[in-house]
Design an enzyme around this catalytic site. Structure first.
Site, PDB file in Angstrom:
ATOM      1  N   ILE A  11       0.975  -1.268   0.035  1.00  0.00           N
ATOM      2  CA  ILE A  11       0.035   0.038   0.124  1.00  0.00           C
ATOM      3  C   ILE A  11       0.956   1.371  -0.029  1.00  0.00           C
ATOM      4  O   ILE A  11       0.534   2.195  -0.555  1.00  0.00           O
ATOM      5  CB  ILE A  11      -0.888   0.168   1.300  1.00  0.00           C
ATOM      6  CG1 ILE A  11      -1.992   0.880   1.023  1.00  0.00           C
ATOM      7  CG2 ILE A  11      -0.207   0.368   2.424  1.00  0.00           C
ATOM      8  CD1 ILE A  11      -3.281   0.651   2.089  1.00  0.00           C
ATOM      9  N   GLY A  32       3.981  -4.490  11.647  1.00  0.00           N
ATOM     10  CA  GLY A  32       3.038  -4.736  10.236  1.00  0.00           C
ATOM     11  C   GLY A  32       3.195  -3.293   9.499  1.00  0.00           C
ATOM     12  O   GLY A  32       4.146  -2.878   9.096  1.00  0.00           O
ATOM     13  N   ASP A  34       1.777  -0.584   9.866  1.00  0.00           N
ATOM     14  CA  ASP A  34       2.133   0.784  10.679  1.00  0.00           C
ATOM     15  C   ASP A  34       3.609   0.947  10.353  1.00  0.00           C
ATOM     16  O   ASP A  34       4.087   2.294  10.051  1.00  0.00           O
ATOM     17  CB  ASP A  34       1.969   0.580  12.191  1.00  0.00           C
ATOM     18  CG  ASP A  34       1.518   1.933  12.821  1.00  0.00           C
ATOM     19  OD1 ASP A  34       1.136   1.727  13.997  1.00  0.00           O
ATOM     20  OD2 ASP A  34       1.543   2.853  12.196  1.00  0.00           O
ATOM     21  N   THR A 118      -6.675  -7.488  10.319  1.00  0.00           N
ATOM     22  CA  THR A 118      -6.429  -8.971  10.134  1.00  0.00           C
ATOM     23  C   THR A 118      -5.001  -9.547  10.362  1.00  0.00           C
ATOM     24  O   THR A 118      -4.796 -10.653  10.042  1.00  0.00           O
ATOM     25  CB  THR A 118      -6.676  -9.292   8.542  1.00  0.00           C
ATOM     26  OG1 THR A 118      -5.680  -8.731   7.625  1.00  0.00           O
ATOM     27  CG2 THR A 118      -8.170  -8.986   8.257  1.00  0.00           C
TER      28      THR A 118
END
Ligand code: APR
Length: 173
Positions: A11, A32, A34, A118
């Site tokens: 992303i 993750g 972040d 998730t």
């Protein structure tokens, strides 16, 4: 023509108006996605996050994107999965809704979401995909100026869950 599409990939590389970060309530970075977003955006992102005084679960706050190709980052805090009877679905839906409304309020007309909760937060991917597609579909009816929402998966399995949830929506229409 649907305004919702899926994408497999990182992303942080998407040149959209806003990417959504699956943050924690401190907004001071973590693991993750972040970590990936803060690493790609550079230190100015953390400096701005420090001024935001955290974020509650289900809420969202917006910053600039700094070195990211995205103009803005919308930081939202997903629920930790506790088995499904602690209001997780409503809190996850709130992440998508508040992020979309915050995007529209800040003239962000193309938005990319990760699969919030998730990963480290343990939300089952199939259930989360259904919440994501259902909520985005509902809220987009209310926000005609939003041009595109991209639901980003980091792997094939997650992507399949998103495609399946979208397929169910298409069949239902
Ligand atoms: N691009 C797109 N998706 C990604 C990327 C990336 N670069 N990196 C990870 N993902 C995916 C993961 O595969 C997962 O499906 O994002 C989803 C969310 O995973 P997490 O980052 O673990 O977020 P979450 O489950 O919401 O847990 C939040 O993790 O990162 C910390 O600080 C954060 O404490 C918070 C917790």
């Amino acid at each position: 023509m649907s305004r919702i599409e899926t994408h497999i990939g990182d992303i942080t590389r998407l040149a959209v108006d806003a990417i959504v970060n699956a943050a924690n309530s401190s907004l001071l970075g973590g693991g993750g996605i972040d970590r990936a977003i803060h690493r790609a955006a550079g230190p100015e992102l953390l400096a701005e996050c420090r001024t935001l005084n955290g974020c509650g679960t289900g809420n969202a706050k917006i910053t600039k994107g700094y070195r990211l190709p995205a103009r803005h980052v919308i930081h939202t805090v997903g629920p930790v999965w506790k088995g499904g009877s602690a209001g997780e679905a409503d809190l996850l839906a709130s992440c998508y809704e508040t992020s979309l409304r915050l995007a529209a309020d800040n003239d962000c007309w193309s938005i990319a979401f990760p699969a919030i909760s998730t990963g480290i937060y343990g939300y089952p991917a199939t259930k989360a995909a259904t919440v994501a597609v259902t909520t985005v579909t509902r809220v987009l009816d209310d926000l005609p100026d939003i041009l595109s929402v991209t639901l980003v998966a980091f792997d094939e399995t997650s992507h399949a869950h998103l495609q399946e949830a979208l397929g169910r929506k298409t069949d239902a229409r």
